[in-house]
Design an enzyme around this catalytic site. Sequence first.
Site, PDB file in Angstrom:
ATOM      1  CD  GLU A  39      -1.525  -0.021   4.124  1.00 38.30           C
ATOM      2  OE1 GLU A  39      -2.398  -0.692   4.033  1.00 38.30           O
ATOM      3  OE2 GLU A  39      -1.702   0.892   4.578  1.00 38.30           O
ATOM      4  CG  HIS A  65      -4.845   0.852   0.825  1.00 34.46           C
ATOM      5  ND1 HIS A  65      -5.017   1.453   0.661  1.00 34.46           N
ATOM      6  CD2 HIS A  65      -4.718  -0.146   2.330  1.00 34.46           C
ATOM      7  CE1 HIS A  65      -4.730   2.372   2.476  1.00 34.46           C
ATOM      8  NE2 HIS A  65      -4.482   1.344   2.434  1.00 34.46           N
TER       9      HIS A  65
HETATM   10 MG    MG Z   1      -2.480  -2.185   5.446  1.00 33.33          MG
END
Ligand code: MG
Length: 375
Positions: A247, A297
């Site tokens: 992410e 994400h």
């Molecule tokens: Mg995370």
Amino acid sequence: MKITAIEAHPLRVELREPFAFSQWTFHQRQTTLVEVRTDQGVTGWGEAYGPALPNASAVRDFFAPMLMGRDPRDTEALWHFLFARSLDYGQKGTMLAAISALDIAFWDIKARAAGVPLYRLLGGAETESIPCYATGFYFGGDEKLETRFAREAEGYLAEGFTAMKMKVGLGVERDAVLVAAVRRAIASSARLMIDANHAYTATEAIALGRMVEPHHIGWFEEPVSPLDIRSYLEVKRRITIPIAGGEAEYTRFGFEPLLRRRAVDYAQPELCACGGISEGMKIATLASIYGVHVTPHAWGSAVGLAAALHFYAALPGPPATLTPPQKLIECDRTENPLRAEIVEAPVRFHGGRLYVPQGMGLGVEVRSAALPRFQ
Ligand SMILES: [Mg+2]
């Protein structure tokens, strides 16, 4: 078709109850929506993940002027044009979040102009809905965490979730107690993942991993610093829990070593930061070569969530077996009015699944009138 205007909307909302993770306490949520208008009346929306004002400035002050008059449907050409223009100043971070928002808005326009949901242009959707996991179990508040986490877990089960992800990073011993409490609360009714947000050294992450292995953890997310691939490899070698991360990574160039060296089992590109739809598809192709799962994400507004769903719906699943592992997408359950209140209809959640929006483009309609409240 020509771009006639680009507007960046930095949005912020104070939280009723602050919450913390291993790095800091959130007192507010913020994001940046980007609106791209054209001479044919088609408007597209994108989102930049991260600090709102710097991202908005990168869109408004740096990229927007060089895009006037360009055809937004030239997604690939525009991506490389923008990346080349900013390469010398920022190969990760703000510049890429800004490019991501613009790229998502261009794809939204392209699909709306074609009269189809975005996933159709990305290869089509494998399924109309995707199983999701509840992201929650943040720190803070006066109540004992064991008690609150157990209640929170039961709440997710009652809502229909079959998977959930809890925060860790309070210290190995403390984490282990909390993981046990959540597993006890859900028994075998749901998958459980843990996320340290890179709180640990390899040694600590291995210690925690070994302590929670008996609790059947689906993945251990960001156990160590995203800058330290050797620690990722060390953790991966010494625990049996699959490793997730990405992410905080950007572009195919950033993801490639993580994938090639198999530092992660689950790659987690954030579409609103990693380079948008165009770059997300390339990262996913790389992941497929190296046998790494992709699970986006998604921790922003309804715009970013819709982008992640179209992207993910269009990805080929894992190698074929009779009982393939299902895709699993993030479903943030923390307080965030930007998730639902800025669009006509929020992304549909039902029975532990998020439904891919079926309208044209991203399939979510931003309510411009709702934005000033958050500006
Ligand atoms: Mg995370």
